[in-house]
Design a protein around this motif. Structure first.
Motif, PDB file in Angstrom:
ATOM      1  N   THR A 223       0.829  -1.207   0.000  1.00  0.00           N
ATOM      2  CA  THR A 223       0.000   0.000   0.000  1.00  0.00           C
ATOM      3  C   THR A 223       0.865   1.259   0.000  1.00  0.00           C
ATOM      4  OG1 THR A 223      -0.268  -0.091   2.412  1.00  0.00           O
ATOM      5  CG2 THR A 223      -2.026  -1.079   1.080  1.00  0.00           C
ATOM      6  N   ASP A 224       1.935   1.261   0.784  1.00  0.00           N
ATOM      7  CA  ASP A 224       2.840   2.418   0.808  1.00  0.00           C
ATOM      8  C   ASP A 224       3.464   2.653  -0.570  1.00  0.00           C
ATOM      9  OD1 ASP A 224       2.298   2.764   3.505  1.00  0.00           O
ATOM     10  OD2 ASP A 224       4.256   2.044   4.193  1.00  0.00           O
ATOM     11  N   ALA A 225       3.884   1.577  -1.231  1.00  0.00           N
ATOM     12  CA  ALA A 225       4.530   1.705  -2.543  1.00  0.00           C
ATOM     13  C   ALA A 225       3.552   2.243  -3.592  1.00  0.00           C
ATOM     14  CB  ALA A 225       5.089   0.355  -2.985  1.00  0.00           C
ATOM     15  N   VAL A 226       2.323   1.741  -3.583  1.00  0.00           N
ATOM     16  CA  VAL A 226       1.332   2.204  -4.560  1.00  0.00           C
ATOM     17  C   VAL A 226       0.964   3.665  -4.285  1.00  0.00           C
ATOM     18  CG1 VAL A 226      -1.021   1.896  -5.439  1.00  0.00           C
ATOM     19  CG2 VAL A 226       0.436  -0.104  -5.053  1.00  0.00           C
ATOM     20  N   ARG A 227       0.752   4.006  -3.022  1.00  0.00           N
ATOM     21  CA  ARG A 227       0.453   5.407  -2.676  1.00  0.00           C
ATOM     22  C   ARG A 227       1.562   6.328  -3.166  1.00  0.00           C
ATOM     23  NH1 ARG A 227      -0.554   3.471   2.806  1.00  0.00           N
ATOM     24  NH2 ARG A 227      -2.755   2.955   2.950  1.00  0.00           N
ATOM     25  N   MET A 228       2.810   5.937  -2.949  1.00  0.00           N
ATOM     26  CA  MET A 228       3.950   6.764  -3.350  1.00  0.00           C
ATOM     27  C   MET A 228       3.991   6.913  -4.872  1.00  0.00           C
ATOM     28  SD  MET A 228       6.473   8.637  -2.446  1.00  0.00           S
ATOM     29  CE  MET A 228       7.507   8.327  -1.048  1.00  0.00           C
ATOM     30  N   LYS A 229       3.741   5.829  -5.589  1.00  0.00           N
ATOM     31  CA  LYS A 229       3.768   5.906  -7.056  1.00  0.00           C
ATOM     32  C   LYS A 229       2.666   6.823  -7.582  1.00  0.00           C
ATOM     33  CE  LYS A 229       6.193   1.624  -8.005  1.00  0.00           C
ATOM     34  NZ  LYS A 229       7.345   2.273  -8.614  1.00  0.00           N
ATOM     35  N   ILE A 230       1.516   6.824  -6.931  1.00  0.00           N
ATOM     36  CA  ILE A 230       0.430   7.724  -7.344  1.00  0.00           C
ATOM     37  C   ILE A 230       0.769   9.158  -6.943  1.00  0.00           C
ATOM     38  CG2 ILE A 230      -1.999   8.319  -7.009  1.00  0.00           C
ATOM     39  CD1 ILE A 230      -2.511   5.249  -6.630  1.00  0.00           C
ATOM     40  N   ALA A 231       1.238   9.344  -5.716  1.00  0.00           N
ATOM     41  CA  ALA A 231       1.550  10.694  -5.221  1.00  0.00           C
ATOM     42  C   ALA A 231       2.649  11.365  -6.022  1.00  0.00           C
ATOM     43  CB  ALA A 231       1.943  10.628  -3.738  1.00  0.00           C
ATOM     44  N   THR A 232       3.608  10.591  -6.516  1.00  0.00           N
ATOM     45  CA  THR A 232       4.720  11.172  -7.278  1.00  0.00           C
ATOM     46  C   THR A 232       4.420  11.281  -8.764  1.00  0.00           C
ATOM     47  OG1 THR A 232       5.784   9.023  -7.558  1.00  0.00           O
ATOM     48  CG2 THR A 232       6.459  10.341  -5.645  1.00  0.00           C
ATOM     49  N   GLY A 233       3.295  10.742  -9.202  1.00  0.00           N
ATOM     50  CA  GLY A 233       2.926  10.836 -10.613  1.00  0.00           C
ATOM     51  C   GLY A 233       3.436   9.699 -11.462  1.00  0.00           C
ATOM     52  N   GLU A 234       4.084   8.715 -10.854  1.00  0.00           N
ATOM     53  CA  GLU A 234       4.544   7.555 -11.622  1.00  0.00           C
ATOM     54  C   GLU A 234       3.355   6.739 -12.122  1.00  0.00           C
ATOM     55  OE1 GLU A 234       7.461   3.730 -11.020  1.00  0.00           O
ATOM     56  OE2 GLU A 234       7.834   5.504  -9.797  1.00  0.00           O
ATOM     57  N   LEU A 235       2.293   6.713 -11.326  1.00  0.00           N
ATOM     58  CA  LEU A 235       1.017   6.144 -11.752  1.00  0.00           C
ATOM     59  C   LEU A 235       0.030   7.294 -11.808  1.00  0.00           C
ATOM     60  CD1 LEU A 235       0.726   2.924  -9.526  1.00  0.00           C
ATOM     61  CD2 LEU A 235       1.093   3.001 -11.995  1.00  0.00           C
ATOM     62  N   THR A 236      -0.734   7.378 -12.874  1.00  0.00           N
ATOM     63  CA  THR A 236      -1.668   8.483 -13.032  1.00  0.00           C
ATOM     64  C   THR A 236      -3.089   7.969 -13.199  1.00  0.00           C
ATOM     65  OG1 THR A 236      -1.318   8.543 -15.426  1.00  0.00           O
ATOM     66  CG2 THR A 236       0.086   9.966 -14.081  1.00  0.00           C
ATOM     67  N   GLN A 237      -4.029   8.885 -13.079  1.00  0.00           N
ATOM     68  CA  GLN A 237      -5.442   8.539 -13.186  1.00  0.00           C
ATOM     69  C   GLN A 237      -5.697   7.700 -14.441  1.00  0.00           C
ATOM     70  OE1 GLN A 237      -8.110  11.875 -13.413  1.00  0.00           O
ATOM     71  NE2 GLN A 237      -9.865  10.580 -13.872  1.00  0.00           N
ATOM     72  N   GLY A 238      -6.411   6.606 -14.244  1.00  0.00           N
ATOM     73  CA  GLY A 238      -6.776   5.742 -15.360  1.00  0.00           C
ATOM     74  C   GLY A 238      -5.804   4.614 -15.636  1.00  0.00           C
ATOM     75  N   ASP A 239      -4.604   4.656 -15.041  1.00  0.00           N
ATOM     76  CA  ASP A 239      -3.660   3.542 -15.222  1.00  0.00           C
ATOM     77  C   ASP A 239      -4.242   2.289 -14.586  1.00  0.00           C
ATOM     78  OD1 ASP A 239      -1.808   5.144 -16.502  1.00  0.00           O
ATOM     79  OD2 ASP A 239      -0.465   5.307 -14.781  1.00  0.00           O
ATOM     80  N   GLN A 240      -4.154   1.185 -15.307  1.00  0.00           N
ATOM     81  CA  GLN A 240      -4.642  -0.089 -14.788  1.00  0.00           C
ATOM     82  C   GLN A 240      -3.522  -0.791 -14.033  1.00  0.00           C
ATOM     83  OE1 GLN A 240      -6.008  -2.952 -17.700  1.00  0.00           O
ATOM     84  NE2 GLN A 240      -7.130  -4.110 -16.143  1.00  0.00           N
ATOM     85  N   LEU A 241      -3.860  -1.323 -12.872  1.00  0.00           N
ATOM     86  CA  LEU A 241      -2.886  -2.064 -12.072  1.00  0.00           C
ATOM     87  C   LEU A 241      -2.912  -3.539 -12.449  1.00  0.00           C
ATOM     88  CD1 LEU A 241      -3.212   0.612 -10.451  1.00  0.00           C
ATOM     89  CD2 LEU A 241      -2.538  -0.739  -8.484  1.00  0.00           C
ATOM     90  N   PRO A 242      -1.825  -4.252 -12.162  1.00  0.00           N
ATOM     91  CA  PRO A 242      -1.801  -5.695 -12.431  1.00  0.00           C
ATOM     92  C   PRO A 242      -2.887  -6.402 -11.619  1.00  0.00           C
ATOM     93  CG  PRO A 242       0.400  -4.895 -11.869  1.00  0.00           C
ATOM     94  CD  PRO A 242      -0.558  -3.780 -11.601  1.00  0.00           C
ATOM     95  N   SER A 243      -3.314  -7.545 -12.101  1.00  0.00           N
ATOM     96  CA  SER A 243      -4.301  -8.333 -11.370  1.00  0.00           C
ATOM     97  C   SER A 243      -3.711  -8.788 -10.042  1.00  0.00           C
ATOM     98  CB  SER A 243      -4.706  -9.557 -12.190  1.00  0.00           C
ATOM     99  OG  SER A 243      -3.608 -10.456 -12.281  1.00  0.00           O
ATOM    100  N   VAL A 244      -4.578  -9.208  -9.148  1.00  0.00           N
ATOM    101  CA  VAL A 244      -4.137  -9.730  -7.853  1.00  0.00           C
ATOM    102  C   VAL A 244      -3.182 -10.892  -8.072  1.00  0.00           C
ATOM    103  CG1 VAL A 244      -4.900 -10.970  -5.787  1.00  0.00           C
ATOM    104  CG2 VAL A 244      -6.165  -8.956  -6.571  1.00  0.00           C
ATOM    105  N   ARG A 245      -3.565 -11.815  -8.902  1.00  0.00           N
ATOM    106  CA  ARG A 245      -2.708 -12.975  -9.162  1.00  0.00           C
ATOM    107  C   ARG A 245      -1.398 -12.569  -9.819  1.00  0.00           C
ATOM    108  NH1 ARG A 245      -6.807 -17.591 -11.446  1.00  0.00           N
ATOM    109  NH2 ARG A 245      -7.884 -17.943  -9.472  1.00  0.00           N
TER     110      ARG A 245
END
Length: 136
Positions: free
Chosen positions: A24-46
């Motif tokens: 959760t910390d890693a994903v939050r950081m990637k979104i907060a820094t702009g590495e992941l942006t609105q609409g980007d699809q994340l990998p499946s759980v598996r």
């Protein structure tokens, strides 16, 4: 149709944080820094569980927490996507978390016996390193 954005994160076995928290910390950081942006699809759980060599339930818990907090949105039958940016925490919760983080930071740094100037320089360098996409 959106392509899945690779989620390049690592799990540290020696980290005191549980694996769910590391994700959760890693994903939050990637979104907060702009590495992941609105609409980007994340990998499946598996897919992410396989990538990280962990139990899919762990990834599922992390994704559920991020969805509940508003960082991710689930699209029925399509997967998880980065949600529209919004203020996710109240001002009082933001202040509480900031104070808590500063307290932990100070307890870690003060015993190292650096000068205030060195600490400020270190913070500035770390901020520039972690926030390159957010600069104007």
């Amino acid at each position: 149709m959106a392509r899945t954005t690779p989620l390049l994160i690592q799990i540290a076995t020696g980290d005191v944080r549980p694996i769910v928290k590391q994700i959760t910390d890693a994903v939050r950081m990637k979104i907060a820094t702009g590495e992941l942006t609105q609409g980007d699809q994340l990998p499946s759980v598996r897919g992410l569980a396989q990538q990280l060599s962990i139990n899919p339930n762990t990834v599922s818990k992390a994704y559920a927490e991020l969805t509940t907090e508003g960082w991710l949105e689930s699209r029925q039958g399509l997967g998880l996507y980065v949600a529209k940016p919004r203020q996710r925490l109240s001002q009082s919760e933001r202040a509480r978390r900031f104070d808590e983080s500063m307290d932990r930071f100070m307890h870690d740094v003060i015993p190292l016996d650096y000068s205030l100037e060195d600490i400020q320089d270190g913070i500035a360098r770390a901020f520039e390193f972690h926030m390159p996409r957010k600069r104007a």
